[in-house]
Scaffold this active site. Structure first.
Site, PDB file in Angstrom:
ATOM      1  N   ASP A  92      -2.253   3.372  -4.527  1.00  0.00           N
ATOM      2  CA  ASP A  92      -2.328   4.534  -3.585  1.00  0.00           C
ATOM      3  C   ASP A  92      -0.999   5.291  -3.828  1.00  0.00           C
ATOM      4  O   ASP A  92      -0.796   6.280  -2.973  1.00  0.00           O
ATOM      5  CB  ASP A  92      -2.489   3.971  -2.203  1.00  0.00           C
ATOM      6  CG  ASP A  92      -3.899   3.365  -1.845  1.00  0.00           C
ATOM      7  OD1 ASP A  92      -4.775   3.602  -2.802  1.00  0.00           O
ATOM      8  OD2 ASP A  92      -4.096   2.893  -0.924  1.00  0.00           O
ATOM      9  N   LYS A  96      -2.485   2.798   8.142  1.00  0.00           N
ATOM     10  CA  LYS A  96      -3.799   3.011   8.062  1.00  0.00           C
ATOM     11  C   LYS A  96      -4.625   1.924   7.603  1.00  0.00           C
ATOM     12  O   LYS A  96      -5.555   1.602   8.427  1.00  0.00           O
ATOM     13  CB  LYS A  96      -4.122   4.303   7.293  1.00  0.00           C
ATOM     14  CG  LYS A  96      -5.814   4.335   7.019  1.00  0.00           C
ATOM     15  CD  LYS A  96      -6.105   5.583   5.932  1.00  0.00           C
ATOM     16  CE  LYS A  96      -6.256   5.348   4.586  1.00  0.00           C
ATOM     17  NZ  LYS A  96      -7.544   4.354   4.266  1.00  0.00           N
ATOM     18  N   ASN A  97      -4.514   1.317   6.597  1.00  0.00           N
ATOM     19  CA  ASN A  97      -5.417   0.269   6.041  1.00  0.00           C
ATOM     20  C   ASN A  97      -5.295  -1.186   6.850  1.00  0.00           C
ATOM     21  O   ASN A  97      -6.239  -1.845   6.792  1.00  0.00           O
ATOM     22  CB  ASN A  97      -4.860  -0.026   4.631  1.00  0.00           C
ATOM     23  CG  ASN A  97      -5.451   0.914   3.693  1.00  0.00           C
ATOM     24  OD1 ASN A  97      -6.275   1.967   4.301  1.00  0.00           O
ATOM     25  ND2 ASN A  97      -5.069   1.012   2.441  1.00  0.00           N
ATOM     26  N   ARG A 134      -6.989  12.208   6.880  1.00  0.00           N
ATOM     27  CA  ARG A 134      -7.930  11.142   7.025  1.00  0.00           C
ATOM     28  C   ARG A 134      -6.624   9.848   7.077  1.00  0.00           C
ATOM     29  O   ARG A 134      -6.726   8.791   7.853  1.00  0.00           O
ATOM     30  CB  ARG A 134      -8.705  10.318   5.797  1.00  0.00           C
ATOM     31  CG  ARG A 134     -10.126  11.134   5.702  1.00  0.00           C
ATOM     32  CD  ARG A 134     -10.825  10.762   4.638  1.00  0.00           C
ATOM     33  NE  ARG A 134     -10.692   9.407   4.460  1.00  0.00           N
ATOM     34  CZ  ARG A 134     -10.352   8.624   3.519  1.00  0.00           C
ATOM     35  NH1 ARG A 134     -10.498   9.048   2.038  1.00  0.00           N
ATOM     36  NH2 ARG A 134     -10.628   7.274   3.378  1.00  0.00           N
ATOM     37  N   ARG A 193     -17.188   1.724  -6.606  1.00  0.00           N
ATOM     38  CA  ARG A 193     -16.425   0.778  -5.801  1.00  0.00           C
ATOM     39  C   ARG A 193     -17.320  -0.144  -5.190  1.00  0.00           C
ATOM     40  O   ARG A 193     -17.850  -0.113  -4.044  1.00  0.00           O
ATOM     41  CB  ARG A 193     -15.977   1.738  -4.733  1.00  0.00           C
ATOM     42  CG  ARG A 193     -14.990   2.818  -5.082  1.00  0.00           C
ATOM     43  CD  ARG A 193     -14.188   3.452  -3.923  1.00  0.00           C
ATOM     44  NE  ARG A 193     -13.200   2.525  -3.299  1.00  0.00           N
ATOM     45  CZ  ARG A 193     -12.210   3.086  -2.332  1.00  0.00           C
ATOM     46  NH1 ARG A 193     -12.464   4.064  -2.090  1.00  0.00           N
ATOM     47  NH2 ARG A 193     -11.370   2.443  -1.852  1.00  0.00           N
ATOM     48  N   CYS A 202     -12.929   7.411  -0.329  1.00  0.00           N
ATOM     49  CA  CYS A 202     -12.412   8.146  -1.522  1.00  0.00           C
ATOM     50  C   CYS A 202     -13.499   7.766  -2.714  1.00  0.00           C
ATOM     51  O   CYS A 202     -13.695   6.828  -3.081  1.00  0.00           O
ATOM     52  CB  CYS A 202     -11.134   7.988  -2.005  1.00  0.00           C
ATOM     53  SG  CYS A 202      -9.869   8.746  -0.580  1.00  0.00           S
TER      54      CYS A 202
END
Ligand code: UD1
Length: 433
Positions: free
Chosen positions: A312, A26-27, A404, A126, A121
């Protein structure tokens, strides 16, 4: 059916056994998809996970004039020839943290960017101050106003420069790299983050004609080039999805062969599992995790930037610690509010005491099914692991967070013996999948 309205129902307590494949990361996918803007050409991206954060990135691209054609479920053609430095709508970018990559990509292509502030999230504050500091070092003026960020390079051209990151930031490192790829002169990022998706993004850009060296180390050097070109590129496997399945095998006392992985990326996770008495066997691009009937040994874990234990994976490893003999300590070293899931896990019987940024976890032999919430993406997946390991029925609400980041999760788990399904309220005709 709208997944955000559904609930996951699990009947737990069975060891999961079989082979389970890992999707694209994903990232890396969100960074690479948005960075295609820099190419002014057609790219084909393969092994793209079909998850909502990636699909949202593709929608963001479309909103700034990029042509996106799905070739199949995991392959997309992205033609950014006619992209414009348009205003990406706030309601799109505010749904996802990684939308900040649009700033670096637009700056690199057009010398200016106007983008809504990112979402994602909720781990507490952040900030993106280090991204901004990096853009300023490259000669940009940056204004943050009314939920938007506007960045403009002096005379429309970014100038290569030295950028020191005060903190190790994944997003900041990638974003400055994107802005610098077509800048005039050389940029050096010091105290850069090392995560595999930084290396994957740099590999993608280099395949497009960029000149980036040192990705994966503390110092990344980017020699600006005038133009990039399109390529066909395959995204690397998702180490967090792989790690989640590794914990799942251990928590349910089963045996999973996790395929399509890069074992090196899993070293910190494998090390902790071995320390807990779980068997981990690497074989080429797969890893087999086996626990059997052996008790889990307590262990201390601290999350850190790569190659440390990933933040994570914090919620997932916490489920395992909750089942290990004795008192384990889990310390969060990256995000200030990562532990919002602890109250949910306690509903399933976990014994956890918070002491600042450390969870003191007193293991118990079995968790018990309960009604819980997915408070964020990884926390949601931890609830799935806990539910599958627990005796009885677990119901998980707010599951849109989970989708997600995990492709075909329900089908993948059912294929290894999980009793798991999604149900919808009667008002939505009680559909299941
Ligand atoms: C990325 C990942 C996320 C992961 C995190 C840490 C993506 C899309 N998301 O998030 O899943 O949890 O890395 O591995 O890749 N910080 C600042 N100023 C900044 C930027 C960051 O102070 O300008 C701080 C943050 O508050 C945090 C730390 O640096 O404490 C790390 O953040 P960062 O690595 O930037 O996380 P993300 O890139 O947002």
């Amino acid at each position: 059916m709208d997944i955000s309205k559904g609930k996951i129902i699990i009947s737990g307590g069975k060891p999961l056994v079989g082979e389970i494949p890992v999707s694209g990361m994903k990232n890396a996918a969100v960074a690479i998809v948005l960075s295609t803007i820099l190419t002014e050409d057609k790219c084909i991206i393969e092994n793209l996970p079909d998850i909502s954060d990636v699909n949202l990135s593709l929608e963001i691209l479309k909103s700034v004039g990029v042509k996106v054609t799905k070739i199949d479920k995991n392959t997309v053609e992205i033609d950014s020839t006619s992209a414009t430095p348009g205003i990406a709508p706030y309601d799109l970018v505010s749904k996802m943290r990684a939308s900040y990559y649009l700033i670096g990509a637009e700056l690199g292509r057009f010398g200016r960017a106007f983008v809504g502030l990112p979402g994602g999230c909720d781990f507490g504050v952040r900030p993106i101050d280090l991204h901004i500091k990096g853009f300023e070092a490259l000669g940009c003026e940056v204004k943050v106003d009314g939920g938007y960020i506007e960045a403009t390079a002096k005379d429309g051209v970014l100038q290569g420069s030295s950028v020191y990151m005060d903190m190790v930031t994944v997003g900041g490192t990638i974003n400055v790299m994107l802005a610098a790829v077509r800048a005039e002169g050389t940029t050096v990022i010091e105290n850069a983050a090392h995560e595999p998706h930084i290396v994957d993004t740099a590999n993608f850009l280099n395949a497009c004609g960029a000149d980036i060296s040192g990705a994966g180390t503390d110092v990344i050097k980017i020699r600006g080039v005038k133009k990039l070109h399109g390529v066909t590129y395959t995204i690397i496997p998702d180490m967090i999805e792989a790690g989640t399945f590794m914990i799942l095998a251990a928590a349910t006392g089963g045996e999973l062969k996790i395929t399509n992985v890069i074992p090196k990326h899993l070293d910190s996770i494998s090390a902790k599992l071995l320390e807990m008495g779980v068997e981990v066997e690497e074989d080429g691009d797969s890893v087999t995790v086996r626990r059997g009937k052996k008790p889990l040994t307590k262990v201390n874990v601290k999350t850190l930037p790569y190659p440390g234990f990933p933040t994570d994976m914090n919620p997932q490893i916490c489920v395992l610690l909750a089942l290990a003999q004795g008192m384990s300590r889990l310390t969060e070293g990256v995000w200030e509010s990562r532990f919002r899931y602890v109250e949910e896990l306690k509903r399933m019987g976990a014994r956890i005491n918070m002491n600042g940024r450390t969870a003191e976890v007193e293991g118990i032999p079995k968790l018990t099914g309960a009604s819980v919430r997915a408070v964020d993406l990884r926390a949601g997946c931890a609830m799935v692991i806990a539910g599958l390991a627990a005796d009885g029925i677990t119901e998980i609400d707010e599951i849109y967070h989970i989708f997600r980041g995990y492709e075909d999760l329900i089908a993948k788990l059912q294929a290894v013996g999980a009793d798991i399904k999604v149900v919808y309220p009667k008002s939505l005709q009680f559909n299941e999948f």
